[in-house]
Design a protein around this motif. Structure first.
Motif, PDB file in Angstrom:
ATOM      1  N   PHE A  20      -4.036   0.602  -5.897  1.00  0.00           N
ATOM      2  CA  PHE A  20      -4.170  -0.201  -4.662  1.00  0.00           C
ATOM      3  C   PHE A  20      -5.384  -0.824  -4.359  1.00  0.00           C
ATOM      4  O   PHE A  20      -5.838  -1.937  -4.210  1.00  0.00           O
ATOM      5  CB  PHE A  20      -3.397   0.214  -3.484  1.00  0.00           C
ATOM      6  N   SER A  77       0.637  -1.056  -0.078  1.00  0.00           N
ATOM      7  CA  SER A  77      -0.021   0.030   0.083  1.00  0.00           C
ATOM      8  C   SER A  77       0.863   1.178  -0.116  1.00  0.00           C
ATOM      9  O   SER A  77       0.580   2.415  -0.490  1.00  0.00           O
ATOM     10  CB  SER A  77      -0.964  -0.069   1.197  1.00  0.00           C
ATOM     11  N   LEU A 103      -5.156   0.130   6.396  1.00  0.00           N
ATOM     12  CA  LEU A 103      -5.196   1.429   5.699  1.00  0.00           C
ATOM     13  C   LEU A 103      -5.767   2.607   6.764  1.00  0.00           C
ATOM     14  O   LEU A 103      -5.232   3.855   6.582  1.00  0.00           O
ATOM     15  CB  LEU A 103      -6.124   1.226   4.484  1.00  0.00           C
ATOM     16  N   TYR A 119      -2.429   4.955  -4.371  1.00  0.00           N
ATOM     17  CA  TYR A 119      -3.569   4.164  -3.668  1.00  0.00           C
ATOM     18  C   TYR A 119      -4.794   4.015  -4.611  1.00  0.00           C
ATOM     19  O   TYR A 119      -5.392   3.099  -4.152  1.00  0.00           O
ATOM     20  CB  TYR A 119      -4.050   5.202  -2.552  1.00  0.00           C
TER      21      TYR A 119
END
Length: 340
Positions: A92, A84, A123, A89
């Motif tokens: 991801f 990550s 996250l 992002y």
């Protein structure tokens, strides 16, 4: 027939309205399955043998995957953190949705959901972004898990009722499912904003499961599939009388009820070997798509919402309109394919 209709009403509404039934759904469906088979006068040794054998594959898959997830949880968490931080992002998010969606047919929808919860806990996204990503990923997991008989109870029941091989569902809806998962990954990349919480507190509520929890869940899955096998066999007279003659398009939209009811239960009650492939495909797609709209509709929703404390209203605000748009798009594709 009156007895079967009464059992159907109990199966449809009690889990949604009575808490003790909701908490003990597996036992409830097992009892209702016995009642349906008894009312239809087919509760014999052959059916018991089938009900005992059918759940074995998915139960073993859930048990083995559960142990592997427990043992590999720490290195998996470190890998998630590393990946990550090394890719954009948006990419991801897309990878999370697509990979979990595709793998759910192999590692089971339950384990895919637990991996999703682990990813979300690592996250620490802002609440709205977190809910969007979870819901989109659960739609993808629900789609992908339907491709093999070990993915989730729905596919186990369909393969059993139709007496087909393990790759039947992949052949029937594989193209639609895989394209749908990829599109959901793209949607996650475009519409989930990478906003994060101010607090970096650890989410201890997402710590690993105990061996007892893994075993209890495995036993529940066995009872769940066993009950659905009995239920599906018992409802054959009802299906032959009231469902077989309906148009596939109508069945597709009727199965939006899967948003509030577990889609495996509906599959057990609706699917019949006497149906043509077009009808089976319409029923199946209607069930697995609408199952993501609300929390009770699918196993991934229930697991993810429970562990991440997502309320029914939070889920519905995004999940229902998103699922409705997916239903419309798939319906247009199904009708277009039929016309061609």
């Amino acid at each position: 027939m009156i007895g079967l209709i009464l059992i159907l009403l109990l199966v449809l509404f009690l889990p949604f309205t009575v808490k003790i039934v909701e908490r003990n759904l597996e036992i409830f469906l097992f009892m209702m399955g016995i009642c349906a088979a008894w009312v239809s006068q087919i509760l014999n040794l052959e059916l018991w043998h089938k009900a005992l054998i059918d759940p074995i594959k998915i139960t073993l898959a859930v048990l083995i995957a559960g142990f592997l997830f427990k043992w590999l949880r720490v290195p998996l968490k470190k890998s998630i953190q590393r990946i990550s931080q090394s890719v954009p992002y948006s990419l991801f998010f897309a990878l999370v949705v697509i990979i979990l969606g595709l793998l759910s047919s192999i590692i089971t929808a339950i384990i895919a959901s637990l991996v999703l919860v682990l990813i979300i806990s690592v996250l620490e996204l802002e609440r709205k972004a977190e809910i969007k990503l979870v819901i989109i990923a659960c739609f993808a997991i629900g789609l992908g898990a339907a491709l093999t008989p070990i993915g989730e109870p729905l596919s186990t029941i369909i393969i059993s009722k139709l007496n087909e091989d393990s790759f039947f569902l992949l052949r029937l809806i594989g193209r639609e499912v895989i394209l749908g998962i990829i599109m959901m990954g793209i949607i996650a990349a475009l519409f989930v904003q990478p906003k994060f919480k101010n607090s970096s507190a650890s989410l201890s509520s997402h710590d690993g499961e105990t061996y007892k929890e893994i075993i209890v869940r495995t036993v529940k899955i066995y009872l769940f599939v066993m009950g659905l096998t009995l239920l599906g066999a018992g409802f054959e007279p009802f299906i032959n009388t009231y469902v077989l003659g309906l148009h596939p398009n109508l069945l597709y939209w009727i199965n939006m009820i899967s948003a509030i009811l577990d889609n495996a239960t509906l599959a057990a009650a609706e699917i019949s070997p006497a149906m043509d492939l077009e009808t089976i495909k319409a029923i199946l797609l209607g069930l697995i798509i609408s199952g993501g709209m609300l929390i009770p509709g699918n196993i991934p929703n229930i697991i993810s919402a429970g562990k991440l404390n997502i309320t029914s209203s939070e889920w519905a605000r995004f999940g229902f309109p998103f699922g409705l748009m997916a239903m419309i798009i798939y319906f247009i594709a199904i009708v277009g394919e039929r016309l061609l």
